[in-house]
Design a protein around this motif. Structure first.
Motif, PDB file in Angstrom:
ATOM      1  N   SER A  90      -8.624  -0.512   2.504  1.00 52.05           N
ATOM      2  CA  SER A  90      -8.003  -1.656   1.829  1.00 52.05           C
ATOM      3  C   SER A  90      -8.972  -2.841   1.789  1.00 52.05           C
ATOM      4  O   SER A  90      -8.987  -3.609   0.822  1.00 52.05           O
ATOM      5  CB  SER A  90      -6.698  -2.056   2.535  1.00 52.05           C
ATOM      6  N   ASN A  92     -10.203  -4.507  -1.604  1.00 53.37           N
ATOM      7  CA  ASN A  92      -9.993  -5.951  -1.718  1.00 53.37           C
ATOM      8  C   ASN A  92     -11.253  -6.645  -2.211  1.00 53.37           C
ATOM      9  O   ASN A  92     -11.221  -7.507  -3.096  1.00 53.37           O
ATOM     10  CB  ASN A  92      -9.570  -6.498  -0.347  1.00 53.37           C
ATOM     11  N   GLY A 147      -4.807  -2.817  -0.878  1.00 58.33           N
ATOM     12  CA  GLY A 147      -5.946  -3.690  -0.618  1.00 58.33           C
ATOM     13  C   GLY A 147      -6.420  -4.430  -1.849  1.00 58.33           C
ATOM     14  O   GLY A 147      -6.939  -5.545  -1.756  1.00 58.33           O
ATOM     15  N   SER A 148      -6.234  -3.847  -3.002  1.00 58.02           N
ATOM     16  CA  SER A 148      -6.686  -4.466  -4.250  1.00 58.02           C
ATOM     17  C   SER A 148      -5.979  -5.781  -4.541  1.00 58.02           C
ATOM     18  O   SER A 148      -6.535  -6.657  -5.202  1.00 58.02           O
ATOM     19  CB  SER A 148      -6.453  -3.496  -5.421  1.00 58.02           C
ATOM     20  N   ILE A 172      -7.036 -11.654   1.532  1.00 58.30           N
ATOM     21  CA  ILE A 172      -8.248 -11.214   2.232  1.00 58.30           C
ATOM     22  C   ILE A 172      -8.211 -11.506   3.730  1.00 58.30           C
ATOM     23  O   ILE A 172      -8.692 -10.727   4.538  1.00 58.30           O
ATOM     24  CB  ILE A 172      -9.509 -11.843   1.590  1.00 58.30           C
TER      25      ILE A 172
END
Length: 466
Positions: A165, A169, A397-398, A402
């Motif tokens: 992830s 990210n 995660g995209s 963060i």
């Protein structure tokens, strides 16, 4: 809700980080001495061995080559830690954090040698392939199956799910800045591509990373060299800032020298994974005639990651001075730094680099989880469920925040590394004896071949019988 989760993650990270750093330094120094500085004195041998299974070289055995295993582990190493992680370390800890990355790479390389050699010694046959890693040597050498199971669960969660992830990210953030692409749309594409490759098995994974990793590493380092040469007059000053910052001289970071060391060690570990227990899973998959061969090759991976690629990112950022503006963080800081040196296409280049590096990391990370799913339960259903979960976490995660992703990664990485370091500190002497056996054969001019009888006290060895 997000702020509460971030605060909680920061709190639990503090205590685990101090334990981890102490273990990394003490155990790294111990194995450096026990092996006679193997990571330095056998550097030439590492390059020689890497060529044995290099790209394009014919192989007369089944399974994957030592070079392919090196590429799988390097694919996992070379990713967000090199481009985004270095930027975060410099932002939080200042230039001095780069120095501690270097130190930990040199010290930690000895631990990397030990863990990868142990993985080879205690590997198991899996059809035409081999599998192994910390879970396997914890069970076979220490007789602590429960700890091996715990490690397997953690590494499957950390690499297959959380770290993937993190990679996703970073890819979507980089592409959002460079191309204004919606993160959700890119996440769907990444998830589909991940599924296509990981459902193809270890051979497809090995072939994919064998080509992607060397090409992208060479291109990225070449761009960094261009930036350095272009600003050659600034390099002495940059080195001075790194060294002075490492010891708190001319300190501008609020957290003091503890923050500098912490950031350098944590981001360095996240990047090169020395002692973490991840690379041994790839090392065990290689078909070699002696365990030390793969131990040395994997040690070279630590230097490739930190001393080469992480340093390239650090110099690009520090030369640009973008880190002093406080405008960007993570991968976007690296993008801004390169844009200031080579023009607007620098942001696009970093986005493409992070796509290649981070996506190859997703594939390498997945493989670590697969090896441990098979340790936990060899049934096909569990492997399929794991693969589906990996694809789902790439999508998560995209679009995730963060801070949450990085803090989760830090915490679980620390727990995993502590378990592995504890294990290799108890059984590392076996790898040291295996190194002596290798060197004895090399002195005689022969190509070293290992047999379990070479070390009489060895037990539960499957792949090195007479």
């Amino acid at each position: 809700m997000n702020s509460i989760m971030i605060e909680f993650a920061n709190l639990i990270n503090q205590w685990s980080s101090y334990i981890l750093i102490s273990m990394l330094i003490v155990i790294g120094i111990y194995f450096t001495i026990k092996t006679g500085f193997v990571q330095i004195r056998m550097l030439k041998e590492m390059f020689r061995l890497l060529g044995e299974g290099a790209l394009g070289k014919k192989s007369n055995h089944k399974g994957i080559s030592s070079f392919q295993a090196f590429c799988i582990s390097t694919a996992s190493r070379v990713g967000t830690g090199n481009l985004a992680g270095v930027a975060i370390a410099i932002t939080v800890g200042g230039p001095g954090s780069v120095f501690w990355m270097w130190i930990m790479a040199i010290i930690g390389a000895s631990s990397s040698f030990i863990e990868s050699t142990l993985a080879q010694i205690y590997k198991e046959k899996d059809g035409d392939h081999f599998r192994g890693g910390p879970a396997y040597y914890i069970e076979k050498a220490l007789g602590m199956k429960w700890l091996g199971v715990l490690f397997s669960i953690i590494i499957t969660i950390v690499f297959g799910l959380i770290f993937n992830s993190v990679q996703a990210n970073t890819i979507t953030l980089a592409f959002e800045k460079a191309f204004y692409i919606d993160k959700r749309s890119l996440g769907i594409i990444l998830s589909l591509l991940t599924g296509i490759i990981i459902f193809g098995g270890v051979k497809r994974i090995a072939k994919f990373v064998e080509y992607i990793v060397p090409i992208m590493a060479i291109i990225y380092v070449a761009i960094a060299v261009f930036v350095i040469v272009k600003n050659i007059g600034l390099i002495p000053e940059i080195f001075l800032r790194i060294v002075k910052g490492a010891f708190g001289i001319d300190q501008v970071v609020g957290g003091g020298i503890g923050t500098i060391v912490m950031q350098g060690v944590k981001r360095g570990l996240f990047s090169n994974e020395a002692g973490m227990g991840s690379a041994p899973n790839a090392a065990a998959a290689a078909n070699v005639s002696h365990p030390v061969k793969q131990g040395l090759i994997q040690t070279l991976g630590v230097f490739t990651d930190t001393l080469l690629i992480c340093s390239a990112t650090a110099f690009i950022i520090l030369i640009s001075g973008e880190n002093t503006k406080g405008v960007a963080d993570g991968i976007q800081l690296t993008q801004d730094a390169l844009v200031s040196q080579i023009g607007s296409w620098g942001s696009v280049f970093i986005a493409i680099c992070i796509l290649m590096f981070a996506f190859s990391s997703i594939i390498g990370n997945y493989y670590y989880g697969e090896a441990n799913i098979e340790f936990l339960n060899g049934k096909k259903l569990w492997l399929i469920l794991y693969r589906v979960s990996v694809v789902g976490m790439v999508m998560f995660g995209s679009i995730a925040k963060i801070e949450i992703v990085w803090n989760l990664a830090d915490f679980f990485m620390g727990i995993m590394a502590i378990i592995n370091l504890f294990a290799i500190s108890l059984i590392g002497s076996t790898a040291v004896k295996t190194l002596k056996d290798y060197e004895k054969q090399r002195v005689k001019g022969s190509d070293p071949k290992f047999k379990s009888s070479s070390i009489p006290e060895l037990k539960n060895i499957e792949c090195w019988e007479e």
